[in-house]
Write a protein that holds these residues in place. Structure first.
Motif, PDB file in Angstrom:
ATOM      1  N   PHE A  18     -25.044 -20.314 -41.622  1.00 38.02           N
ATOM      2  CA  PHE A  18     -24.085 -21.120 -42.394  1.00 38.02           C
ATOM      3  C   PHE A  18     -25.211 -22.305 -42.535  1.00 38.02           C
ATOM      4  O   PHE A  18     -25.819 -23.012 -41.678  1.00 38.02           O
ATOM      5  CB  PHE A  18     -23.009 -21.516 -41.622  1.00 38.02           C
ATOM      6  CG  PHE A  18     -21.943 -20.520 -41.847  1.00 38.02           C
ATOM      7  CD1 PHE A  18     -20.939 -20.937 -42.818  1.00 38.02           C
ATOM      8  CD2 PHE A  18     -22.053 -19.189 -41.243  1.00 38.02           C
ATOM      9  CE1 PHE A  18     -19.667 -19.916 -42.816  1.00 38.02           C
ATOM     10  CE2 PHE A  18     -20.950 -18.338 -41.589  1.00 38.02           C
ATOM     11  CZ  PHE A  18     -20.008 -18.493 -42.256  1.00 38.02           C
ATOM     12  N   SER A  21     -22.868 -28.911 -44.427  1.00 39.01           N
ATOM     13  CA  SER A  21     -22.443 -29.899 -45.756  1.00 39.01           C
ATOM     14  C   SER A  21     -22.224 -31.479 -45.256  1.00 39.01           C
ATOM     15  O   SER A  21     -23.049 -31.960 -45.020  1.00 39.01           O
ATOM     16  CB  SER A  21     -21.218 -29.127 -46.358  1.00 39.01           C
ATOM     17  OG  SER A  21     -20.373 -28.921 -45.289  1.00 39.01           O
ATOM     18  N   LYS A  33     -20.601 -25.415 -41.801  1.00 39.59           N
ATOM     19  CA  LYS A  33     -19.340 -25.377 -42.710  1.00 39.59           C
ATOM     20  C   LYS A  33     -20.064 -24.719 -43.746  1.00 39.59           C
ATOM     21  O   LYS A  33     -20.904 -25.054 -44.642  1.00 39.59           O
ATOM     22  CB  LYS A  33     -18.608 -26.525 -43.138  1.00 39.59           C
ATOM     23  CG  LYS A  33     -17.502 -26.633 -43.699  1.00 39.59           C
ATOM     24  CD  LYS A  33     -16.799 -27.981 -43.636  1.00 39.59           C
ATOM     25  CE  LYS A  33     -15.424 -28.138 -43.929  1.00 39.59           C
ATOM     26  NZ  LYS A  33     -14.866 -29.407 -44.024  1.00 39.59           N
ATOM     27  N   TYR A  34     -19.303 -23.742 -44.222  1.00 38.87           N
ATOM     28  CA  TYR A  34     -19.587 -22.843 -45.561  1.00 38.87           C
ATOM     29  C   TYR A  34     -18.418 -22.888 -46.472  1.00 38.87           C
ATOM     30  O   TYR A  34     -17.400 -22.403 -46.256  1.00 38.87           O
ATOM     31  CB  TYR A  34     -20.176 -21.499 -45.008  1.00 38.87           C
ATOM     32  CG  TYR A  34     -20.504 -20.677 -46.259  1.00 38.87           C
ATOM     33  CD1 TYR A  34     -21.735 -20.988 -46.784  1.00 38.87           C
ATOM     34  CD2 TYR A  34     -19.567 -19.595 -47.058  1.00 38.87           C
ATOM     35  CE1 TYR A  34     -21.993 -19.936 -48.099  1.00 38.87           C
ATOM     36  CE2 TYR A  34     -19.816 -18.823 -48.022  1.00 38.87           C
ATOM     37  CZ  TYR A  34     -21.066 -19.154 -48.512  1.00 38.87           C
ATOM     38  OH  TYR A  34     -21.471 -18.457 -49.846  1.00 38.87           O
ATOM     39  N   TYR A  35     -18.644 -23.380 -47.660  1.00 34.85           N
ATOM     40  CA  TYR A  35     -17.685 -23.362 -48.515  1.00 34.85           C
ATOM     41  C   TYR A  35     -17.421 -22.026 -49.564  1.00 34.85           C
ATOM     42  O   TYR A  35     -18.596 -21.699 -49.757  1.00 34.85           O
ATOM     43  CB  TYR A  35     -17.930 -24.578 -49.651  1.00 34.85           C
ATOM     44  CG  TYR A  35     -17.665 -26.063 -48.907  1.00 34.85           C
ATOM     45  CD1 TYR A  35     -16.256 -26.317 -48.524  1.00 34.85           C
ATOM     46  CD2 TYR A  35     -18.843 -27.013 -48.593  1.00 34.85           C
ATOM     47  CE1 TYR A  35     -16.255 -27.754 -48.115  1.00 34.85           C
ATOM     48  CE2 TYR A  35     -18.511 -28.100 -48.064  1.00 34.85           C
ATOM     49  CZ  TYR A  35     -17.355 -28.604 -47.688  1.00 34.85           C
ATOM     50  OH  TYR A  35     -16.949 -29.581 -47.143  1.00 34.85           O
ATOM     51  N   LEU A  36     -16.183 -21.751 -49.664  1.00 31.82           N
ATOM     52  CA  LEU A  36     -16.012 -20.669 -50.209  1.00 31.82           C
ATOM     53  C   LEU A  36     -15.569 -20.570 -51.889  1.00 31.82           C
ATOM     54  O   LEU A  36     -15.747 -19.700 -52.509  1.00 31.82           O
ATOM     55  CB  LEU A  36     -14.932 -19.916 -49.618  1.00 31.82           C
ATOM     56  CG  LEU A  36     -14.770 -19.781 -48.079  1.00 31.82           C
ATOM     57  CD1 LEU A  36     -13.505 -19.194 -47.608  1.00 31.82           C
ATOM     58  CD2 LEU A  36     -16.034 -18.660 -47.865  1.00 31.82           C
ATOM     59  N   LYS A  40     -14.999 -26.954 -53.064  1.00 25.95           N
ATOM     60  CA  LYS A  40     -15.143 -27.096 -51.672  1.00 25.95           C
ATOM     61  C   LYS A  40     -13.781 -27.440 -51.223  1.00 25.95           C
ATOM     62  O   LYS A  40     -13.532 -28.359 -50.257  1.00 25.95           O
ATOM     63  CB  LYS A  40     -16.044 -28.381 -51.307  1.00 25.95           C
ATOM     64  CG  LYS A  40     -17.391 -28.077 -52.043  1.00 25.95           C
ATOM     65  CD  LYS A  40     -18.324 -29.173 -51.602  1.00 25.95           C
ATOM     66  CE  LYS A  40     -19.534 -28.777 -51.939  1.00 25.95           C
ATOM     67  NZ  LYS A  40     -20.875 -30.076 -51.542  1.00 25.95           N
ATOM     68  N   ARG A  42     -11.981 -24.519 -49.976  1.00 24.95           N
ATOM     69  CA  ARG A  42     -11.821 -23.389 -49.053  1.00 24.95           C
ATOM     70  C   ARG A  42     -13.128 -23.294 -48.288  1.00 24.95           C
ATOM     71  O   ARG A  42     -14.166 -23.439 -48.956  1.00 24.95           O
ATOM     72  CB  ARG A  42     -11.612 -22.165 -49.823  1.00 24.95           C
ATOM     73  CG  ARG A  42     -10.253 -22.009 -50.821  1.00 24.95           C
ATOM     74  CD  ARG A  42     -10.088 -20.822 -51.673  1.00 24.95           C
ATOM     75  NE  ARG A  42      -9.122 -20.938 -52.398  1.00 24.95           N
ATOM     76  CZ  ARG A  42      -8.305 -20.075 -53.413  1.00 24.95           C
ATOM     77  NH1 ARG A  42      -9.003 -18.958 -53.305  1.00 24.95           N
ATOM     78  NH2 ARG A  42      -7.430 -20.404 -54.101  1.00 24.95           N
ATOM     79  N   PHE A  43     -13.095 -22.958 -46.858  1.00 21.03           N
ATOM     80  CA  PHE A  43     -14.289 -22.939 -45.956  1.00 21.03           C
ATOM     81  C   PHE A  43     -14.151 -22.025 -44.722  1.00 21.03           C
ATOM     82  O   PHE A  43     -13.031 -21.594 -44.534  1.00 21.03           O
ATOM     83  CB  PHE A  43     -14.724 -24.509 -45.791  1.00 21.03           C
ATOM     84  CG  PHE A  43     -13.572 -24.995 -45.050  1.00 21.03           C
ATOM     85  CD1 PHE A  43     -13.612 -24.890 -43.705  1.00 21.03           C
ATOM     86  CD2 PHE A  43     -12.669 -25.982 -45.745  1.00 21.03           C
ATOM     87  CE1 PHE A  43     -12.740 -25.565 -43.067  1.00 21.03           C
ATOM     88  CE2 PHE A  43     -11.740 -26.621 -45.068  1.00 21.03           C
ATOM     89  CZ  PHE A  43     -11.531 -26.433 -43.640  1.00 21.03           C
ATOM     90  N   GLN A  45     -15.573 -22.816 -40.887  1.00 26.76           N
ATOM     91  CA  GLN A  45     -16.335 -23.953 -40.097  1.00 26.76           C
ATOM     92  C   GLN A  45     -16.303 -23.400 -38.613  1.00 26.76           C
ATOM     93  O   GLN A  45     -15.311 -23.051 -38.224  1.00 26.76           O
ATOM     94  CB  GLN A  45     -15.580 -25.176 -40.152  1.00 26.76           C
ATOM     95  CG  GLN A  45     -16.399 -26.365 -39.513  1.00 26.76           C
ATOM     96  CD  GLN A  45     -15.888 -27.796 -39.687  1.00 26.76           C
ATOM     97  OE1 GLN A  45     -14.783 -27.892 -40.589  1.00 26.76           O
ATOM     98  NE2 GLN A  45     -16.193 -28.835 -38.930  1.00 26.76           N
TER      99      GLN A  45
END
Length: 441
Positions: A18, A21, A33-36, A40, A42-43, A45
């Motif tokens: 990941f 951010s 944290k990875y945004y889906l 931004k 949906r994520f 973490q």
């Protein structure tokens, strides 16, 4: 390879994949944290922390470590390890998974797995109401009944989670909850299936948790926020914001469980007792001089507990002792244990605050002195139960990296358990603790 090992390796691999951010923790590192989605909203973490303890404890009379009588002990323990995943697959749905052991010491050889702690989902309709369910620490009664976060002292007030091990596992229960904020009112209400204490036979005129099928436990906590509003995204409440917010709250809470305990009366009959706990508390945390980093924090609570006649819980956190010699032991039991909670009244207060930054230009490193006192008058004890704590934390990076020293003075209640006995204070013991807390990112 076991499933636990595979899960842990998967978690470590995911952390490496990941990209960060927004900033998180006091290290100001990028969040794991990875945004889906491009917006931004949906994520996934990841977060976590560890607390390491080194202690010197004056042990209660008759304490044994293995088969050896000891008057004191030096010990090391890992108080907590937490690895947490928060996922928001849609804008209104949040899923939380958390693993980790607690109180890992030489007496807990089998308690070193990354066991499941939290597993719950929550749907947010709006700011006024969110509904969730699963296994979690969402509960009512008081500010710190859910467990620790950003503590002012070395740990949370232990009595706030005194039912741990009786109605829950590490403060977690299975159930549903409703929470939200309406103007300055913050509320939470929970209905839980408590875990049962299946080894408690009824005692003469002394309530203990029973072995019957457990009834639901209902709890709620309502607080009015006079100044800055606090987040209610997680069940935990901060012990201090280190001057980053101006907070003044007054809260009221309650919890009820029907027929939670039982005792035997003089006629030999088993009598069931309800658990009814009530609390009112206040939290005040404000900056004094933001440029210098100084702040002040205070918390106070008054609690009325009714578990049935003469109920008292004696416990020691991460106890270094393994047993007690029956001939010389006392009501306080082994190691660092003392009467933590019982039928009666408890009053608690803690005060503290941050001193100026060591380096004003970089706003790093400062001292956080604090002190607390718990005064409890339990029906089963002849004397009041009074515990003092005083300590100081060296904040390297706020709460994310801090070293805390604490000195605790606790009472020893003489005599042994009995239906007509009212143990009194026969002496006092000290505990000196050094704790280091580190966040994972």
């Amino acid at each position: 390879m076991t499933l636990r090992k595979l899960s842990f390796l998967f978690l470590l691999g995911a952390l490496c994949m990941f990209k960060g951010s927004a900033q998180t923790t006091d290290f100001k590192n990028p969040a794991l944290k990875y945004y889906l989605n491009p917006e931004k909203t949906r994520f996934i973490q990841f977060s976590g922390y560890m607390e390491f303890w080194a202690r010197y404890t004056e042990l209660n009379p008759g304490s044994k470590i293995n088969d050896d009588r000891q008057n004191s002990s030096y010990d090391f323990s890992i108080r907590r390890i937490r690895a947490k995943m928060t996922m928001r697959p849609t804008e209104n749905l949040t899923v939380v998974l958390q693993m980790g052991p607690s109180s890992v010491n030489v007496n807990s050889k089998s308690n070193t797995y990354m066991d499941l702690l939290d597993a719950y989902a929550e749907y947010k309709f709006n700011n006024y109401i969110s509904v969730g369910g699963g296994r979690s620490t969402w509960t009512g009664l008081s500010r710190f009944s859910t467990g620790p976060m950003a503590t002012l002292l070395y740990d949370m007030p232990a009595f706030a989670t005194a039912n741990a091990g009786s109605t829950d596992v590490t403060v977690r229960k299975l159930g549903v909850y409703v929470k939200g904020q309406v103007g300055r009112l913050d509320y939470r209400v929970a209905v839980s299936d408590p875990y049962t204490d299946a080894s408690s036979a009824p005692k003469l005129n002394q309530a203990v948790f029973n072995t019957d099928a457990a009834h639901q436990l209902v709890s709620g906590y309502f607080k009015w926020q006079f100044m800055d509003k606090e987040s209610n995204e997680t069940p935990f409440s901060a012990g201090t914001y280190l001057g980053k917010k101006s907070v003044f709250n007054i809260g009221v809470g309650a919890e009820f469980m029907d027929d939670a305990l039982w005792h035997t009366n003089s006629a030999g009959q088993n009598v069931h007792d309800n658990m009814v706990n009530l609390a009112v508390d206040a939290f005040y945390d404000v900056p004094i001089n933001k440029d210098r980093g100084t702040s002040f924090s205070a918390y106070a609570i008054a609690m009325r507990n009714d578990y049935g006649p003469n109920y008292v819980k004696v416990t020691g956190t991460s106890n270094p002792a393994t047993g007690v010699d029956a001939a010389s032991g006392t009501f306080s039991g082994a190691g660092n244990a003392y009467p933590l909670m019982g039928t009666g009244d408890t009053y608690y207060a803690q005060l503290g605050g941050t001193l100026p930054y060591f380096n004003k230009d970089k706003n790093t490193m400062q001292l956080l002195p604090a002190a607390s006192v718990q005064y409890s008058k339990f029906d089963a004890l002849a004397d009041a139960m009074v515990v003092y704590d005083a300590g100081v934390s060296l904040l390297f990076n706020g709460h994310s990296s801090k070293l805390t020293f604490d000195a605790q003075r606790r009472p020893v209640f003489g005599g042994t358990e009995g239906a007509n006995l009212e143990p009194s204070v026969s002496g006092h013991k000290m505990m000196y603790l050094l704790k280091y807390r580190i966040d994972f990112n």
